[in-house]
Design a protein around this motif. Structure first.
Motif, PDB file in Angstrom:
ATOM      1  N   THR A  80      -7.767   5.110  -8.388  1.00 29.37           N
ATOM      2  CA  THR A  80      -7.860   6.557  -8.166  1.00 29.37           C
ATOM      3  C   THR A  80      -8.349   6.900  -6.769  1.00 29.37           C
ATOM      4  N   ARG A 129       2.798   8.248  -3.115  1.00 32.66           N
ATOM      5  CA  ARG A 129       2.230   9.347  -3.892  1.00 32.66           C
ATOM      6  C   ARG A 129       1.729  10.448  -2.977  1.00 32.66           C
ATOM      7  N   LEU A 130       1.066  10.068  -1.884  1.00 33.28           N
ATOM      8  CA  LEU A 130       0.591  11.076  -0.931  1.00 33.28           C
ATOM      9  C   LEU A 130       1.761  11.840  -0.315  1.00 33.28           C
ATOM     10  N   ARG A 161      -7.647   5.114  -4.056  1.00 33.61           N
ATOM     11  CA  ARG A 161      -6.690   4.645  -3.041  1.00 33.61           C
ATOM     12  C   ARG A 161      -5.263   4.885  -3.530  1.00 33.61           C
ATOM     13  N   PRO A 162      -4.815   6.144  -3.526  1.00 33.01           N
ATOM     14  CA  PRO A 162      -3.430   6.405  -3.949  1.00 33.01           C
ATOM     15  C   PRO A 162      -2.451   5.837  -2.931  1.00 33.01           C
ATOM     16  N   SER A 163      -1.258   5.490  -3.392  1.00 28.18           N
ATOM     17  CA  SER A 163      -0.242   4.924  -2.514  1.00 28.18           C
ATOM     18  C   SER A 163       0.255   5.982  -1.544  1.00 28.18           C
ATOM     19  N   GLN A 164       0.847   5.507  -0.420  1.00 27.10           N
ATOM     20  CA  GLN A 164       1.408   6.432   0.552  1.00 27.10           C
ATOM     21  C   GLN A 164       2.581   7.208  -0.033  1.00 27.10           C
ATOM     22  N   SER A 221      -0.451   1.998  -5.815  1.00 28.92           N
ATOM     23  CA  SER A 221      -1.782   2.584  -5.676  1.00 28.92           C
ATOM     24  C   SER A 221      -2.836   1.523  -5.958  1.00 28.92           C
ATOM     25  N   ASP A 241       0.822  -1.208   0.000  1.00 29.07           N
ATOM     26  CA  ASP A 241       0.000   0.000   0.000  1.00 29.07           C
ATOM     27  C   ASP A 241       0.858   1.261   0.000  1.00 29.07           C
TER      28      ASP A 241
END
Length: 525
Positions: free
Chosen positions: A292, A299-300, A294-297, A289, A285
């Motif tokens: 749309t 990316r966040l 549930r973006p990966s950590q 991702s 996770d």
């Protein structure tokens, strides 16, 4: 104080933190923790005094006794250096940390480390995680992987990943604190921000490059069978948790004993496997991702870092403006709020409001009576704007830019009827829009072909919703969810495979396109 070490309440290894001489107790316990790191189990009072660089006095002896009383230390008779009967009868003890005392020291050390931690964005950790995943992929591709190698690689991977995640979280928290408290040291903040922005930029680039590689390696390991590696690690940990296990050699247990051992081993193995699955899911996770929604950590984190850079630049600009003495909007509003608070009465507040914002009657409305009459005669709905009655403007206004002329000024006209007409038109349009919203809302997903005939207002609203959904769709995805700009409606749209073409009949024509499932929800309903 009661004997907490042997009383009904049990040991209280944190009691020394709130007791008088807490600093001395902390120094004594740290000396035992350092000795344990050197694989030294027992310490004599003189050893503790030497570690603390102080004399072996009565205060130190009392501190050791209190720590024994609270359950942090255990005292055993020291008979190793007894040479006479007098030495035997003299109180001599060897002290060591108890299990409760050791656990308390670990908890306090963890707390102090977390509070004082200044997080860093670890680019090296990203490379280490990628290398360990590559080694796991090679190991998973073997027909009979070595359990020890699999376990050690997974332990190293989990440790490196935990460090990366914890430090990234601490870094973003410290960055927010730096922005929040930037007023405290303006000069230091201005000098510090350039290095910080350069550092964040480098990490964002490393995270983008290494993150894609790590995501690919995760897929590769899973294709080779990561569950098998997790099972090997779980079995090794269960062997430690249940010594002997179900296949112990050199012993012949009874049937009942063997069944109990097998059951205990199975429980330990299942618990360890679930723990490893949870860690693997967290690792995935973090870098991969889930769509749309549930973006990966990772990316966040990149988005947070980019936002932090923007906030830093905004803060620097604000500080520069304050230093140069320039007035900004926030300062103006604060001054205006102070004037309102100091106003002597409500009438003065109204005068201040009119002077500040100028929100008075719209006397500048210059629509002529002939134009108003033409609007009343025109059809209210469905009339093209190009064919609508024009707004007549005086040639004098076009030529001079002003209606003013010599002579007596024009009498102020009563615009109440015009305002009433505009209000009625707005209410009518709002009611028609509400009817169209109610007409389009669906009770669950429906096919486009089942929407039926749409009137002009409902059709325009439908086109707006359809445009929002299609604009939000990512190439390659068959389903999309979008919310209107005012946040009042939500539309879900999913393509129907082999659904063919659909025709939507409206009062203004026929709209055709591929068949979809659509669900429209009124969020204010």
């Amino acid at each position: 104080m009661a004997d907490l070490g042997s009383g009904a309440e049990g040991p209280q290894p944190f009691a020394h933190l709130s007791a008088p001489n807490a600093a001395l107790y902390r120094d004594v316990l740290r000396s035992f923790a350092r000795a344990k790191e050197r694989f030294t189990v027992h310490l004599r009072p003189e050893d503790v005094a030497a570690e603390l660089r102080r004399g072996s006095d009565e205060q130190l002896a009392q501190a050791l006794d209190k720590l024994v009383e609270w359950g942090n230390l255990r005292a055993d008779a020291d008979t190793g250096r007894v040479t006479t009967v007098e030495d035997f009868h003299r109180k001599r003890f060897l002290f060591q940390l108890t299990a409760a005392g050791h656990a308390a020291e670990q908890a306090i050390a963890f707390y102090e480390e977390a509070i004082g931690q200044r997080g860093v964005l670890q680019s090296v950790a990203l490379a280490d995680i990628a290398e360990q995943l590559a080694a796991l992929s090679a190991l998973a591709s073997e027909a009979d992987p070595d359990p020890a190698k699999a376990h050690l690689l997974l332990l190293a991977l989990a440790d490196r990943f935990s460090s990366l995640a914890d430090n990234a979280q601490a870094f973003m928290s410290s960055l927010r604190r730096a922005i929040d408290f930037s007023d405290g040291d303006v000069e230091g903040f201005i000098a510090y921000k350039e290095r910080l922005i350069d550092y964040i930029n480098r990490f964002i680039a490393d995270l983008a490059n290494s993150g894609a590689r790590i995501a690919g390696l995760l897929d590769e390991v899973e294709e080779h069978g990561h569950e098998r590696l997790l099972g090997l690690a779980a079995r090794r940990e269960a062997s430690d948790a249940v010594p002997g296990g179900p296949t112990a050699k050199g012993r012949t247990p009874s049937g009942t004993e063997q069944d109990a051992a097998d059951e205990a081993f199975s429980r330990a193995e299942a618990a360890a496997l679930e723990s490893w699955r949870n860690r693997w899911r967290g690792l995935r996770d973090w870098f991969v991702s889930g769509g749309t929604d549930r973006p990966s950590q990772a990316r966040l984190l990149r988005q947070s870092a980019v936002t932090a850079i923007k906030q830093l630049l905004d803060t620097v600009g604000l500080l520069n403006e304050r230093r140069s003495g320039r007035s900004d909007r926030s300062a103006d509003f604060r001054a205006l709020a102070r004037w309102f608070a100091e106003a002597p009465d409500e009438a003065a507040m109204h005068r201040l409001w009119r002077a500040a914002f100028g929100l008075t009657s719209a006397r500048h409305l210059t629509v002529t009576a002939a134009t108003v009459a033409a609007w009343d005669e025109a059809e209210p709905q469905g009339h093209p704007w190009a064919d609508a009655p024009p707004v007549r403007i005086s040639p004098q206004l076009r030529r001079t830019g002003s209606y003013e002329r010599r002579g007596k000024p024009n009498r102020v006209q009563d615009r109440s009827r015009m305002r009433r007409m505009l209000r009625e038109r707005a209410d009518r349009e709002a009611a028609e829009t509400a009817v169209a919203r109610e007409r389009l809302c669906t009770d669950g997903p429906v096919l486009l072909s089942e929407l039926g005939t749409l009137d002009a207002r409902a059709f325009r609203l439908f086109l707006s919703l359809l445009g929002d959904a299609l604009a939000a769709r990512v190439p390659g995805e068959a389903e999309v969810k979008a919310v209107t700009g005012d946040g009042s409606m939500e539309v879900r749209l999913s393509l129907v495979p082999d659904g063919g073409q659909v025709r939507i009949v409206t009062e203004e024509g026929v709209l055709s396109g591929p068949e979809h499932l659509i669900e429209i929800t009124d969020l204010h309903g």
